[in-house]
Write a protein that holds these residues in place. Structure first.
Motif, PDB file in Angstrom:
ATOM      1  N   GLN A   1      38.892 -55.820  54.258  1.00  0.00           N
ATOM      2  CA  GLN A   1      38.995 -55.418  55.720  1.00  0.00           C
ATOM      3  C   GLN A   1      37.778 -55.242  56.171  1.00  0.00           C
TER       4      GLN A   1
ATOM      5  N   LEU B   1      35.822 -58.484  56.308  1.00  0.00           N
ATOM      6  CA  LEU B   1      36.444 -59.275  57.547  1.00  0.00           C
ATOM      7  C   LEU B   1      35.762 -58.861  58.949  1.00  0.00           C
ATOM      8  N   ASN B   2      35.828 -57.500  58.991  1.00  0.00           N
ATOM      9  CA  ASN B   2      35.156 -57.087  60.026  1.00  0.00           C
ATOM     10  C   ASN B   2      33.683 -57.537  60.451  1.00  0.00           C
ATOM     11  N   GLU B   3      32.927 -57.504  59.035  1.00  0.00           N
ATOM     12  CA  GLU B   3      31.705 -58.096  59.219  1.00  0.00           C
ATOM     13  C   GLU B   3      31.793 -59.546  59.570  1.00  0.00           C
ATOM     14  N   THR B   4      32.807 -60.099  59.182  1.00  0.00           N
ATOM     15  CA  THR B   4      32.825 -61.767  59.416  1.00  0.00           C
ATOM     16  C   THR B   4      32.971 -62.101  60.825  1.00  0.00           C
ATOM     17  N   TYR B   5      34.119 -61.161  61.564  1.00  0.00           N
ATOM     18  CA  TYR B   5      34.308 -61.316  62.973  1.00  0.00           C
ATOM     19  C   TYR B   5      33.092 -61.072  63.777  1.00  0.00           C
ATOM     20  N   ASP B   6      32.301 -59.986  63.406  1.00  0.00           N
ATOM     21  CA  ASP B   6      31.016 -59.934  64.391  1.00  0.00           C
ATOM     22  C   ASP B   6      30.106 -61.124  64.369  1.00  0.00           C
TER      23      ASP B   6
ATOM     24  N   ILE C   1      30.869 -63.953  63.567  1.00  0.00           N
ATOM     25  CA  ILE C   1      31.476 -65.232  64.205  1.00  0.00           C
ATOM     26  C   ILE C   1      31.259 -64.978  65.834  1.00  0.00           C
ATOM     27  N   THR C   2      31.265 -63.919  66.311  1.00  0.00           N
ATOM     28  CA  THR C   2      30.991 -63.505  67.817  1.00  0.00           C
ATOM     29  C   THR C   2      29.690 -63.994  67.916  1.00  0.00           C
TER      30      THR C   2
ATOM     31  N   GLU D   1      29.443 -67.706  68.019  1.00  0.00           N
ATOM     32  CA  GLU D   1      29.763 -68.315  68.848  1.00  0.00           C
ATOM     33  C   GLU D   1      28.879 -68.349  70.396  1.00  0.00           C
TER      34      GLU D   1
END
Length: 383
Positions: free
Chosen positions: A136, A139-144, A146-147, A150
């Motif tokens: 998890q 994943l949080n690091e990955t979401y950051d 990705i932001t 983008e």
């Protein structure tokens, strides 16, 4: 395992989902085909001990019997009814066995009670819950990430749009050049002719040339027609020889003026006519080269020869009709060219020597010897 207390706090209970076995909540009949891994079969549910587990062709033994045995026999199995595990003989490793039993339900373990020994120095224990929490976090690091990506992509899109706007004029010029090139290519494709080896009929072209290109041109030597491939189908474009003019006293045509005049000088009362079939590239079967005889007469002779003899026997018949529907052979014996022979030197007899005006003749090549070529069949008729 000194680190066990650090990772396992015993504050996550087991979850047991069992059926009561009553008429309103009966055990579930199961028939599962399961693999043997490390001499063990793991059932999908906890089995009912009172209803037992059955495996086709095998016998269940009790724990007391197994304790007095060095090992299980290939036809025996031992069931641990508390955890739903079946022990079998090692010879069944990798096979699938159909297990029938009544399922009581499931025992679900919390992730904090499922552990793995990551190494042996010392015995370090990591639970499945630790892995889930680490995943998890990743994943949080990955979401950051990705932001941020983008945002970078959005900036790149803006830059790309300005670049596209700057190249529009160049693209318009390129399109004009491509249009001109396509027109030139279209003109080339519609006029290009690549002559290939001829075939007998139109039906033979696809098998001879299964993957044609635009412009390929093939002639059918049975009727002289030429076909060109236009990219999707074969189109008839002309008939070879259709532009040859008929000869007359003033202009050459299919023959010279001199030959025409010589032919006209022959006396009309000549009593014998000859029908000649010239077959330079004959193919076995009916030769669609019909000849109509314009006089009434009697057949006197039938002969044949070939410029190139065949390696096997060749047999043909001469057939006659008046309506193009009902054909009949005119001889009692068919012409026959023996292997490596250029003539049929055996005399034939005729079933009916009479010929009526308008009778139509054709050749039926019933058997074609390998290599035979340039056949000529001559039929003499006295009028």
């Amino acid at each position: 395992m000194a680190n066990v207390q650090t990772y396992l706090e015993y504050n996550d209970p087991l979850t047991i989902i069992f059926r009561s076995g009553s008429p309103t909540d009966p055990y579930k009949d199961r028939a599962d085909s399961l693999p043997v891994i490390n001499n063990m079969i793991t059932l999908l549910e906890i089995p009912s001990k009172s209803d037992r587990v059955t495996i086709a062709g095998m016998t269940e033994i009790d724990q007391e019997v197994f304790e007095n045995r060095p090992s299980l026999l290939p036809t025996e199995f031992l069931v641990n009814y508390s955890i739903g595990a079946i022990q079998v003989h090692s010879s069944l490793e990798g096979t699938a066995q159909l297990c029938r039993y009544k399922g009581k339900g499931l025992i679900m373990y919390p992730a904090s009670r499922i552990y793995a020994l990551t190494n042996r120095n010392p015995d370090v224990v990591v639970t499945l819950q630790d892995y889930i929490e680490e995943i998890q976090r990743k994943l949080n690091e990955t979401y950051d990430g990705i932001t941020r990506l983008e945002s970078t992509i959005l900036h790149s899109v803006e830059v790309t749009e300005r670049a596209i706007l700057a190249t529009d004029n160049a693209n318009q010029a390129t399109e004009k050049a491509e249009t001109a090139a396509k027109l030139a290519q279209s003109a080339y494709d519609t006029t290009r002719l690549v002559f290939l080896e001829p075939v007998a009929t139109l039906q033979d072209i696809p098998s001879k040339y299964p993957t044609p290109l635009v412009g390929w041109t093939v002639q059918t030597y049975k009727d002289g027609k030429r076909y060109r491939y236009d990219g999707s189908r074969w189109i008839e474009i002309d008939i070879f020889g259709s532009n040859l003019q008929v000869v007359n006293e003033y202009k050459d045509g299919l023959m010279s003026i001199a030959e025409h005049l010589k032919l006209k000088s022959f006396p009309i009362e000549l009593k014998e006519r000859v029908i000649a079939f010239s077959l330079p590239d004959a193919v076995q079967g009916i030769i669609e080269n019909f000849i109509v005889f314009p006089f009434k007469g009697e057949i006197t002779e039938l002969s044949g020869y070939c410029a190139t003899s065949g390696e096997l026997v060749t047999i043909l018949s001469l057939e006659k009709t008046r309506d193009l529907k009902n054909w009949s052979e005119i001889t009692d014996r068919r012409l026959q060219f023996e292997p490596n022979q250029n003539f049929d030197d055996k005399k034939v007899t005729f079933r009916n020597i009479n010929v009526e005006k308008g009778d139509i003749f054709r050749i039926n090549l019933t058997q074609q010897g390998l290599g035979i070529n340039n056949l000529t069949i001559a039929l003499k008729i006295k009028i």
